[in-house]
Motif scaffolding. Structure first.
Motif, PDB file in Angstrom:
ATOM      1  N   GLY A 347       0.793  -1.218   0.000  1.00 44.40           N
ATOM      2  CA  GLY A 347       0.000   0.000   0.000  1.00 44.40           C
ATOM      3  C   GLY A 347       0.822   1.264   0.000  1.00 44.40           C
ATOM      4  N   THR A 348       2.125   1.151   0.306  1.00 43.67           N
ATOM      5  CA  THR A 348       2.961   2.343   0.328  1.00 43.67           C
ATOM      6  C   THR A 348       3.956   2.368  -0.825  1.00 43.67           C
ATOM      7  OG1 THR A 348       4.620   1.314   1.782  1.00 43.67           O
ATOM      8  CG2 THR A 348       2.778   2.475   2.838  1.00 43.67           C
ATOM      9  N   VAL A 349       3.878   1.394  -1.734  1.00 48.99           N
ATOM     10  CA  VAL A 349       4.725   1.406  -2.926  1.00 48.99           C
ATOM     11  C   VAL A 349       4.043   2.260  -3.987  1.00 48.99           C
ATOM     12  CG1 VAL A 349       5.734   0.037  -4.778  1.00 48.99           C
ATOM     13  CG2 VAL A 349       5.701  -0.860  -2.439  1.00 48.99           C
ATOM     14  N   ARG A 350       4.694   3.318  -4.413  1.00 51.12           N
ATOM     15  CA  ARG A 350       4.064   4.189  -5.404  1.00 51.12           C
ATOM     16  C   ARG A 350       4.109   3.541  -6.786  1.00 51.12           C
ATOM     17  NH1 ARG A 350       7.773   6.774  -8.558  1.00 51.12           N
ATOM     18  NH2 ARG A 350       9.878   7.125  -7.744  1.00 51.12           N
ATOM     19  N   PRO A 351       3.151   3.831  -7.639  1.00 47.48           N
ATOM     20  CA  PRO A 351       3.181   3.304  -9.007  1.00 47.48           C
ATOM     21  C   PRO A 351       4.485   3.708  -9.694  1.00 47.48           C
ATOM     22  CG  PRO A 351       1.046   4.258  -8.531  1.00 47.48           C
ATOM     23  CD  PRO A 351       1.943   4.639  -7.377  1.00 47.48           C
ATOM     24  N   HIS A 352       4.959   2.837 -10.543  1.00 43.30           N
ATOM     25  CA  HIS A 352       6.240   3.066 -11.195  1.00 43.30           C
ATOM     26  C   HIS A 352       6.223   2.401 -12.565  1.00 43.30           C
ATOM     27  CE1 HIS A 352       6.362  -0.578  -8.730  1.00 43.30           C
ATOM     28  NE2 HIS A 352       6.989  -1.110  -9.766  1.00 43.30           N
ATOM     29  N   GLY A 353       7.219   2.744 -13.386  1.00 42.18           N
ATOM     30  CA  GLY A 353       7.215   2.218 -14.747  1.00 42.18           C
ATOM     31  C   GLY A 353       8.594   2.065 -15.318  1.00 42.18           C
ATOM     32  N   GLY A 373      12.012  -8.931  -6.967  1.00 43.87           N
ATOM     33  CA  GLY A 373      13.065  -9.724  -6.356  1.00 43.87           C
ATOM     34  C   GLY A 373      12.561 -10.498  -5.167  1.00 43.87           C
ATOM     35  N   ARG A 374      13.140 -10.250  -4.004  1.00 39.61           N
ATOM     36  CA  ARG A 374      12.756 -10.963  -2.785  1.00 39.61           C
ATOM     37  C   ARG A 374      11.729 -10.204  -1.945  1.00 39.61           C
ATOM     38  NH1 ARG A 374      17.710 -14.586  -0.528  1.00 39.61           N
ATOM     39  NH2 ARG A 374      18.672 -15.083  -2.528  1.00 39.61           N
ATOM     40  N   SER A 375      11.274  -9.070  -2.433  1.00 39.12           N
ATOM     41  CA  SER A 375      10.243  -8.325  -1.721  1.00 39.12           C
ATOM     42  C   SER A 375       8.876  -8.954  -1.947  1.00 39.12           C
ATOM     43  CB  SER A 375      10.217  -6.875  -2.188  1.00 39.12           C
ATOM     44  OG  SER A 375       9.125  -6.170  -1.625  1.00 39.12           O
ATOM     45  N   THR A 376       8.006  -8.859  -0.965  1.00 37.44           N
ATOM     46  CA  THR A 376       6.666  -9.441  -1.055  1.00 37.44           C
ATOM     47  C   THR A 376       5.586  -8.393  -1.236  1.00 37.44           C
ATOM     48  OG1 THR A 376       6.457  -9.378   1.359  1.00 37.44           O
ATOM     49  CG2 THR A 376       7.352 -11.390   0.395  1.00 37.44           C
ATOM     50  N   ALA A 377       5.958  -7.168  -1.566  1.00 30.80           N
ATOM     51  CA  ALA A 377       4.999  -6.069  -1.594  1.00 30.80           C
ATOM     52  C   ALA A 377       4.244  -5.946  -2.913  1.00 30.80           C
ATOM     53  CB  ALA A 377       5.716  -4.744  -1.294  1.00 30.80           C
ATOM     54  N   PHE A 378       4.365  -6.911  -3.807  1.00 31.11           N
ATOM     55  CA  PHE A 378       3.797  -6.810  -5.144  1.00 31.11           C
ATOM     56  C   PHE A 378       2.285  -6.982  -5.142  1.00 31.11           C
ATOM     57  CE2 PHE A 378       3.758  -6.908  -9.636  1.00 31.11           C
ATOM     58  CZ  PHE A 378       2.819  -7.852 -10.012  1.00 31.11           C
ATOM     59  N   LEU A 379       1.612  -6.298  -6.065  1.00 32.72           N
ATOM     60  CA  LEU A 379       0.204  -6.513  -6.326  1.00 32.72           C
ATOM     61  C   LEU A 379      -0.054  -6.391  -7.814  1.00 32.72           C
ATOM     62  CD1 LEU A 379      -1.906  -3.385  -5.449  1.00 32.72           C
ATOM     63  CD2 LEU A 379       0.539  -3.411  -5.118  1.00 32.72           C
ATOM     64  N   ALA A 380      -1.101  -7.048  -8.291  1.00 27.34           N
ATOM     65  CA  ALA A 380      -1.359  -7.147  -9.726  1.00 27.34           C
ATOM     66  C   ALA A 380      -1.500  -5.780 -10.388  1.00 27.34           C
ATOM     67  CB  ALA A 380      -2.607  -7.995  -9.969  1.00 27.34           C
ATOM     68  N   MET A 381      -2.216  -4.866  -9.737  1.00 24.76           N
ATOM     69  CA  MET A 381      -2.442  -3.558 -10.349  1.00 24.76           C
ATOM     70  C   MET A 381      -1.126  -2.836 -10.636  1.00 24.76           C
ATOM     71  SD  MET A 381      -5.695  -2.186  -8.115  1.00 24.76           S
ATOM     72  CE  MET A 381      -5.829  -0.638  -8.995  1.00 24.76           C
ATOM     73  N   PRO A 409      -5.179   3.591  -3.203  1.00 25.35           N
ATOM     74  CA  PRO A 409      -5.462   4.088  -1.854  1.00 25.35           C
ATOM     75  C   PRO A 409      -4.279   3.789  -0.957  1.00 25.35           C
ATOM     76  CG  PRO A 409      -6.631   2.040  -2.262  1.00 25.35           C
ATOM     77  CD  PRO A 409      -6.022   2.451  -3.568  1.00 25.35           C
ATOM     78  N   GLU A 410      -4.038   4.656   0.009  1.00 28.34           N
ATOM     79  CA  GLU A 410      -2.868   4.496   0.858  1.00 28.34           C
ATOM     80  C   GLU A 410      -2.871   3.158   1.581  1.00 28.34           C
ATOM     81  OE1 GLU A 410      -0.533   6.801   4.495  1.00 28.34           O
ATOM     82  OE2 GLU A 410      -2.207   7.744   3.446  1.00 28.34           O
ATOM     83  N   THR A 411      -4.067   2.635   1.852  1.00 26.09           N
ATOM     84  CA  THR A 411      -4.133   1.362   2.567  1.00 26.09           C
ATOM     85  C   THR A 411      -3.781   0.180   1.683  1.00 26.09           C
ATOM     86  OG1 THR A 411      -6.494   1.364   2.114  1.00 26.09           O
ATOM     87  CG2 THR A 411      -5.807   2.045   4.298  1.00 26.09           C
ATOM     88  N   GLY A 412      -3.733   0.383   0.385  1.00 22.39           N
ATOM     89  CA  GLY A 412      -3.284  -0.688  -0.502  1.00 22.39           C
ATOM     90  C   GLY A 412      -4.395  -1.609  -0.936  1.00 22.39           C
ATOM     91  N   VAL A 413      -4.167  -2.293  -2.036  1.00 23.30           N
ATOM     92  CA  VAL A 413      -5.071  -3.314  -2.561  1.00 23.30           C
ATOM     93  C   VAL A 413      -4.165  -4.476  -2.881  1.00 23.30           C
ATOM     94  CG1 VAL A 413      -6.835  -3.847  -4.259  1.00 23.30           C
ATOM     95  CG2 VAL A 413      -6.439  -1.480  -3.614  1.00 23.30           C
ATOM     96  N   CYS A 414      -4.010  -5.369  -1.947  1.00 26.13           N
ATOM     97  CA  CYS A 414      -2.877  -6.268  -2.006  1.00 26.13           C
ATOM     98  C   CYS A 414      -3.289  -7.703  -2.214  1.00 26.13           C
ATOM     99  CB  CYS A 414      -2.074  -6.154  -0.727  1.00 26.13           C
ATOM    100  SG  CYS A 414      -1.599  -4.442  -0.391  1.00 26.13           S
ATOM    101  N   GLY A 415      -2.713  -8.350  -3.215  1.00 23.55           N
ATOM    102  CA  GLY A 415      -3.022  -9.746  -3.492  1.00 23.55           C
ATOM    103  C   GLY A 415      -2.295 -10.663  -2.542  1.00 23.55           C
ATOM    104  N   GLY A 416      -2.738 -11.906  -2.502  1.00 25.52           N
ATOM    105  CA  GLY A 416      -2.060 -12.885  -1.671  1.00 25.52           C
ATOM    106  C   GLY A 416      -3.019 -13.948  -1.208  1.00 25.52           C
ATOM    107  N   ALA A 417      -2.562 -14.775  -0.306  1.00 26.27           N
ATOM    108  CA  ALA A 417      -3.379 -15.862   0.192  1.00 26.27           C
ATOM    109  C   ALA A 417      -4.449 -15.336   1.126  1.00 26.27           C
ATOM    110  CB  ALA A 417      -2.486 -16.862   0.924  1.00 26.27           C
TER     111      ALA A 417
END
Length: 453
Positions: A347-353, A373-381, A409-417
């Motif tokens: 939720g705190t990772v800003r969009p990037h390209g 890489g080894r970070s788990t902060a990824f989301l599909a969007m 949104p700052e709270t994030g929309v995060c995929g996962g289990a």
């Protein structure tokens, strides 16, 4: 081959998962020829392997806009945007139709085993950027092919390379020998054969993330039906206020719900927590396994071990390319500070390209989970925004490539289990997005120095 000739070659996308197929859709929208090479037999092969798990994200957050435009003429009907799909739903309802719409742009049973510049290993400078990329591809029958490309988008993900049991990032001593009783995935306990493997057994669950929470909750449910089922939750760090989610500060409310389930498993006696335990060795003890830590402690024997210590990128087949990667995360240098798990959740990772995804090797991009890489902060969007920007850059549209077209949104929309058995239940509890976070949780167990997973 001349640079002009190379421009007529396709952009090769490695992987027919969510972000790889979205990349192909964006390239098609730009009129750029794309070829998707997928090692599996169907679209979303990796997603299908965790098809029994429900995502935190809703359908509205899992469908790429360019892909939806490509699907529209086929008669495809978008799912309810507020519903929460399982991995199998995502693959069957969206990914496979998208791959079908792309037609012969997607090739299955085509495993990429190497990427380089034609006639140039990574040492050679001369005329390097004028040469096309060459990809070594192995087909299902073992036949090898060479595919040439003007650019390469590696969306192969990290699913095939889970983290090991060993607390030092290496396989624990004896881990390979004990492979028959170790899994690196959340078990599908709805499968009778898998259920029988864990029913009435003592299982060590190693890890502290959402996947570990999910496994603990599922084992606790099984314990209610199969006496003798018990979990030993092995954490490399201590238990504190953030172990089960950070309360109001947690960017993942659904992770908080999973944390509640993990805490309940311990509180109800279905699991016990062992903290500060960094596994150094696993040894057979009759029909059981014994885990020993680097400080000499040993756990009571267990029947099975579930290792959920994260994932890492497979960089072996891109080792002849000149990649600029962060030493710690193995993510692109400009992206790494934005996704550092010590500082960020999704939720705190800003969009990037394209700017953050570029490497010293021109026209090669790691996208999606692999870019993290080894970070788990990824989301599909975020992955969809990555490939929109990359496609624009490859089309020569610098303004669009550098423009941010995603607001989170700052709270994030995060995929996962997720633990939601029914989409309605997810919505009722705040789901995977912006519902209220649970209260800060504590557990009456001794704390240990933090670190690791």
């Amino acid at each position: 081959m001349s640079e002009q000739s190379a421009r007529h070659l396709p952009v090769v996308v490695i992987g027919a998962g969510p972000v790889g197929l979205a990349a192909a859709a964006h390239l098609a929208e730009r009129g750029i020829e794309a070829l998707v090479l997928e090692a599996g037999t169907a679209a979303g092969s990796a997603v299908r392997e965790w098809g029994h798990v429900r995502l935190f994200s809703t359908w509205a957050e899992l469908v790429d806009p360019a892909a939806e435009k490509l699907l529209a003429p086929t008669g495809w009907t978008a799912p309810d945007g507020a519903a929460y799909p399982s991995g199998a739903d995502w693959a069957d309802t969206y990914l496979q139709p998208l791959a079908d719409a792309l037609g012969d742009k997607v090739r299955y049973n085509a495993a990429v085993t190497g990427v380089s510049r034609l006639g140039r290993d990574r040492v050679v400078d001369a005329d390097r950027e004028q040469q096309p990329f060459t990809l070594r591809v192995t087909l299902a029958d073992g036949v090898e092919e060479r595919v040439l490309a003007r650019a390469v988008i590696d969306a192969s993900g990290t699913w095939s390379t889970p983290g090991p049991l060993g607390g030092d990032g290496l396989p624990a001593l004896g881990e390979t020998a004990a492979a028959g009783r170790i899994t690196y995935r959340v078990p599908d306990l709805e499968d009778p054969a898998v259920r029988a493997r864990y029913a009435g057994k003592r299982t060590a669950v190693v890890g502290s993330g959402a996947s570990a929470f999910t496994a603990l909750a599922h084992l606790a449910d099984l314990a209610g039906e199969a006496p003798g089922t018990h979990a030993v939750w092995v954490l490399r760090r201590g238990i504190g206020g953030s172990t089960f989610g950070g309360g109001a500060a947690d960017q993942l409310p659904a992770r908080g719900a999973l944390g509640l389930a993990a805490k309940a498993a311990v509180d109800d006696g279905y699991a016990e927590a062992v903290t500060g335990f960094r596994t150094a060795a696993v040894e057979a003890n009759g029909d059981h396994l014994v885990l020993t830590s680097d400080d000499g402690r040993s756990l009571d024997p267990v029947d099975e071990v579930i290792v959920l210590t994260g994932l890492r990128p497979d960089l072996s087949f891109v080792s002849e390319l000149r990649l600029g990667l962060d030493d710690r995360l193995q993510a692109p240098l400009e992206l790494a500070p934005l996704i550092d798990p010590n500082q960020h959740s999704c939720g705190t990772v800003r969009p990037h390209g394209v700017n953050e995804l570029s490497h010293p090797e021109q026209d090669v991009y790691l996208v999606g989970m692999k870019s993290y890489g080894r970070s788990t902060a990824f989301l599909a969007m975020t992955g969809y925004e990555q490939v929109r920007s990359v496609a624009a850059a490859l089309a020569g549209d610098k303004a669009a490539a550098e423009r941010v077209e995603l607001t989170l949104p700052e709270t994030g929309v995060c995929g996962g289990a997720g633990l939601f058995d029914q989409p309605e239940a997810a919505q009722a509890t705040g789901g995977g997005c912006c519902g209220p976070a649970p209260s800060t949780l504590t557990l009456g167990a001794p704390a240990a120095p933090s670190g690791g997973c």
